[in-house]
Motif scaffolding. Sequence first.
Motif, PDB file in Angstrom:
ATOM      1  N   ARG A 284      17.011 -40.383  12.232  1.00  0.00           N
ATOM      2  CA  ARG A 284      16.459 -39.946  10.943  1.00  0.00           C
ATOM      3  C   ARG A 284      14.976 -39.656  11.108  1.00  0.00           C
ATOM      4  O   ARG A 284      14.269 -40.357  11.831  1.00  0.00           O
ATOM      5  CB  ARG A 284      16.645 -41.029   9.861  1.00  0.00           C
ATOM      6  N   ILE A 285      14.511 -38.621  10.400  1.00  0.00           N
ATOM      7  CA  ILE A 285      13.100 -38.220  10.464  1.00  0.00           C
ATOM      8  C   ILE A 285      12.527 -38.272   9.046  1.00  0.00           C
ATOM      9  O   ILE A 285      13.170 -37.810   8.091  1.00  0.00           O
ATOM     10  CB  ILE A 285      12.960 -36.799  11.064  1.00  0.00           C
ATOM     11  N   THR A 286      11.335 -38.854   8.900  1.00  0.00           N
ATOM     12  CA  THR A 286      10.737 -39.012   7.571  1.00  0.00           C
ATOM     13  C   THR A 286      10.465 -37.644   6.935  1.00  0.00           C
ATOM     14  O   THR A 286      10.311 -36.643   7.641  1.00  0.00           O
ATOM     15  CB  THR A 286       9.418 -39.806   7.650  1.00  0.00           C
ATOM     16  N   SER A 287      10.374 -37.621   5.602  1.00  0.00           N
ATOM     17  CA  SER A 287      10.257 -36.331   4.897  1.00  0.00           C
ATOM     18  C   SER A 287       8.959 -35.611   5.230  1.00  0.00           C
ATOM     19  O   SER A 287       8.868 -34.394   5.097  1.00  0.00           O
ATOM     20  CB  SER A 287      10.391 -36.551   3.387  1.00  0.00           C
ATOM     21  N   ASP A 288       7.930 -36.349   5.674  1.00  0.00           N
ATOM     22  CA  ASP A 288       6.698 -35.668   6.085  1.00  0.00           C
ATOM     23  C   ASP A 288       6.786 -35.162   7.526  1.00  0.00           C
ATOM     24  O   ASP A 288       5.833 -34.561   8.044  1.00  0.00           O
ATOM     25  CB  ASP A 288       5.486 -36.605   5.916  1.00  0.00           C
ATOM     26  N   GLY A 289       7.918 -35.431   8.170  1.00  0.00           N
ATOM     27  CA  GLY A 289       8.136 -34.929   9.532  1.00  0.00           C
ATOM     28  C   GLY A 289       7.317 -35.648  10.589  1.00  0.00           C
ATOM     29  O   GLY A 289       7.261 -35.203  11.734  1.00  0.00           O
ATOM     30  N   GLU A 290       6.692 -36.753  10.238  1.00  0.00           N
ATOM     31  CA  GLU A 290       5.782 -37.393  11.195  1.00  0.00           C
ATOM     32  C   GLU A 290       6.436 -38.473  12.051  1.00  0.00           C
ATOM     33  O   GLU A 290       6.005 -38.721  13.174  1.00  0.00           O
ATOM     34  CB  GLU A 290       4.581 -38.002  10.443  1.00  0.00           C
ATOM     35  N   THR A 291       7.441 -39.128  11.495  1.00  0.00           N
ATOM     36  CA  THR A 291       8.012 -40.265  12.219  1.00  0.00           C
ATOM     37  C   THR A 291       9.523 -40.128  12.315  1.00  0.00           C
ATOM     38  O   THR A 291      10.186 -39.761  11.342  1.00  0.00           O
ATOM     39  CB  THR A 291       7.679 -41.587  11.482  1.00  0.00           C
ATOM     40  N   ALA A 292      10.036 -40.446  13.499  1.00  0.00           N
ATOM     41  CA  ALA A 292      11.491 -40.426  13.679  1.00  0.00           C
ATOM     42  C   ALA A 292      11.973 -41.824  14.031  1.00  0.00           C
ATOM     43  O   ALA A 292      11.257 -42.598  14.669  1.00  0.00           O
ATOM     44  CB  ALA A 292      11.870 -39.449  14.788  1.00  0.00           C
ATOM     45  N   PHE A 293      13.178 -42.134  13.582  1.00  0.00           N
ATOM     46  CA  PHE A 293      13.826 -43.404  13.911  1.00  0.00           C
ATOM     47  C   PHE A 293      15.130 -43.089  14.637  1.00  0.00           C
ATOM     48  O   PHE A 293      15.876 -42.218  14.197  1.00  0.00           O
ATOM     49  CB  PHE A 293      14.119 -44.201  12.636  1.00  0.00           C
ATOM     50  N   VAL A 294      15.374 -43.802  15.722  1.00  0.00           N
ATOM     51  CA  VAL A 294      16.606 -43.587  16.491  1.00  0.00           C
ATOM     52  C   VAL A 294      17.304 -44.927  16.700  1.00  0.00           C
ATOM     53  O   VAL A 294      16.708 -45.876  17.228  1.00  0.00           O
ATOM     54  CB  VAL A 294      16.303 -42.939  17.866  1.00  0.00           C
ATOM     55  N   ALA A 295      18.557 -45.009  16.278  1.00  0.00           N
ATOM     56  CA  ALA A 295      19.363 -46.219  16.476  1.00  0.00           C
ATOM     57  C   ALA A 295      19.836 -46.261  17.924  1.00  0.00           C
ATOM     58  O   ALA A 295      20.358 -45.268  18.423  1.00  0.00           O
ATOM     59  CB  ALA A 295      20.561 -46.210  15.529  1.00  0.00           C
ATOM     60  N   LEU A 296      19.663 -47.393  18.597  1.00  0.00           N
ATOM     61  CA  LEU A 296      19.929 -47.468  20.034  1.00  0.00           C
ATOM     62  C   LEU A 296      21.185 -48.278  20.398  1.00  0.00           C
ATOM     63  O   LEU A 296      21.291 -48.809  21.496  1.00  0.00           O
ATOM     64  CB  LEU A 296      18.705 -48.028  20.765  1.00  0.00           C
ATOM     65  N   GLY A 297      22.141 -48.369  19.492  1.00  0.00           N
ATOM     66  CA  GLY A 297      23.446 -48.969  19.811  1.00  0.00           C
ATOM     67  C   GLY A 297      23.348 -50.405  20.303  1.00  0.00           C
ATOM     68  O   GLY A 297      22.723 -51.251  19.681  1.00  0.00           O
ATOM     69  N   PRO A 298      23.985 -50.691  21.484  1.00  0.00           N
ATOM     70  CA  PRO A 298      24.016 -52.074  21.969  1.00  0.00           C
ATOM     71  C   PRO A 298      22.651 -52.608  22.408  1.00  0.00           C
ATOM     72  O   PRO A 298      22.556 -53.779  22.783  1.00  0.00           O
ATOM     73  CB  PRO A 298      24.994 -52.015  23.147  1.00  0.00           C
TER      74      PRO A 298
END
Lengths: 402, 323
Positions: free
Chosen positions: B235-249
């Motif tokens: 997911r990327i924030t609406s301002d396009g500045e920060t992304a979050f990535v889920a890393l599973g195990p």
Amino acid sequence: MGHASRALRHLTLAVVGCAFAAVSAVAEADEFRIGYIHPAERELTLSLIDRPREDFGTAGAELAIADNNTTGRFTGQTYVLDAVPVGEAAEAVAAVERLDAAGVGWIVADLGAEALLEVADAAAERDMLVFNVGAPDDDLRLRDCRENLVHVIPSRAMLADALAQYLVWKKWPRWFLVTGSHPEDQAYAAAIRRAADRFGGRVVEERVFADTGGARTTDTGHVQVQARMPVFLQNASAHDVVVVADESEVFGTYVPYHTWDPRPIAGTAGLEPTVWSSAHEQWGAVQLQNRFLDRFGRRMEKEDMLAWMAVRMVGEAATRAGAAERQAIADFMKGPDFQLAGFKGQALTLRPWNQQLRQPILLADGQQVVTVSPQEGFLHPSSYLDTLGHDRPESSCSLDRG
Amino acid sequence: MSRLLGAVAFCAVVAAAHPADAYKIFVSNEKGNTVSVIDSETMEVVDTIKVGQRPRGITLAAEGKHLLVAVGDDDTVEVFDTDTYERLHTLPSGPDPELFVLHPSGNPLYIANEDDNLVTVVDLEARTVLAEIPVGVEPEGMGVAPDGSVIVNTSETTNMAHFIDPETFEIVANVLVDQRPRFAEFKPDGSEVWVSAEIGGTVSVIDPKTHEVKHKITFEIPGLRPEAIQPVGVRITSDGETAFVALGPANRVAVIDAETYEVQDYLLVGQRVWQLGFSPDGDLLFSTNGVSNDVSVIDVGARRVIDTVPVGEFPWGVVARPE
């Protein structure tokens, strides 16, 4: 719902099929011909439900060809399978000549060790890469390595180590080892002993079940088994598990529920370390299982998965290398960037020194996947997968060092 | 008259109990065959909706009035009323739907059919299939450009991101990414699409105009074996500045500067983190933790996990709806 959705599915498949045909007719595609040498007849198993079918292995290869072709639509590559059933070793070498003449560049070989090496040597003269999907012999990984031979099937040591890690994790370290009398059973038992030494298990007693011949199936059935097997297994040293080493399928299936002491069974019967189980569903495997079932109307077996992986390895390397030349594909496959996604939760890669495919091993009992090794806590400096099987320092092969 | 007054008074009370910024969080539970409804005020599960078998993909439609749930083992997409939780109807999704994405205009829905190498396009109003698009083997991730001009599907065994024209339903480009691509997320300005590769352990940043991978993000967590790092949800924030990535195990959510691609932090969440979803105001991010049966609540500004909410069995997808 059932009929309607099935009808829709068939229709859909038909439409997709047409789309493929249209694309391949237009695009000028690179063609990859992959040979599959397999036994004309597979040996009978003890259990009726494991009886081999004629298309064991071939079906897996066909599915991988279809998967490669789905990707190939986007890369301008088409894949063709050339399956050759053989009776004995000499036929296998003759098959190499025939496949070469047909323009095959890669051979998937479901053969014993001896025939495999003959095929590999015949293929080397013709610049063909061979994928071993039939011989688990550790010698092929320790001494008899070949530059044009890739091992897709796990070695016996890998299987035994996978089982040992779980039994030790489970704190069932005392094993009663019951071995068949054929060389491959003895080899399996040797791998179990080695695994015990490596991971802290102990073979507390060993017995050999001699094969005195006889049929795999009888009408007389369980009565004699029930009378004799417990007696054969009685008065063993105190043990946590009975480990069966019976690759030849002479008695292994008879051990569960017939032991003298009430103990779990593992090895070639009971909880079996294996490359594949038709009950495996994790890591997207259910998609492969469904795709297979839809196409062939039966469950996917070990032989199918091994052939699938081998054919996919060619497809994956060809896609990534972006090339059709055999050398470029082989170089990529043996290089550091090659990865195969094999529904095991992590990338499968090649051990560069002996070209054995690194892979997690399933422990399955025929109904379910009980666990997957390597187990937590067994450490390795470079890859946890290298806790399974012979590691680099143990092997005299050094294919990557010329 | 008095009855009417009573109703008005009741409504006022309800409105007071739920201030304008309260919302619901819907979580699909893959094993439980349920959707957990979390109230944002209490951060507790207040309702559980029984759904079909193996619910995974989950999203909102009809301006938040409908909840769409892909129930793969029932070969359909179920549509629920987000207020009454009543099942309204199902959609002809094609077999084994897993993930889907809604066109920014609100219609149609693009569904990945894992078993049949297809993307099915469904008209939500007519409830009909508009097209079936042959893609690679095991289609999974679905992304849509913010202006709706292009759809992206990822195929897990072909290992490609397929760029699809939403008008003609033709594939316009195929981009090779790393092993098992699972999710596609556009930046809010449409300048990039981020594709996670679960087995490859990377996120490819693709320019949707040139169809080139302009950057590949890798992850490294001290003390953790690299095989355990398996990127899935992005997911990327609406301002396009920060992304979050889920890393599973790896049990972590990576925080990435979306301009420089630098991984700045790893937030420890529950076990086997699959998907991510923002709160309506974007202040919070929810992660579904498949093995620990809970949802982690991340404060986006503070980059900190502030709460854990127990949900159903094997939570998989998450979406939040303003009240």
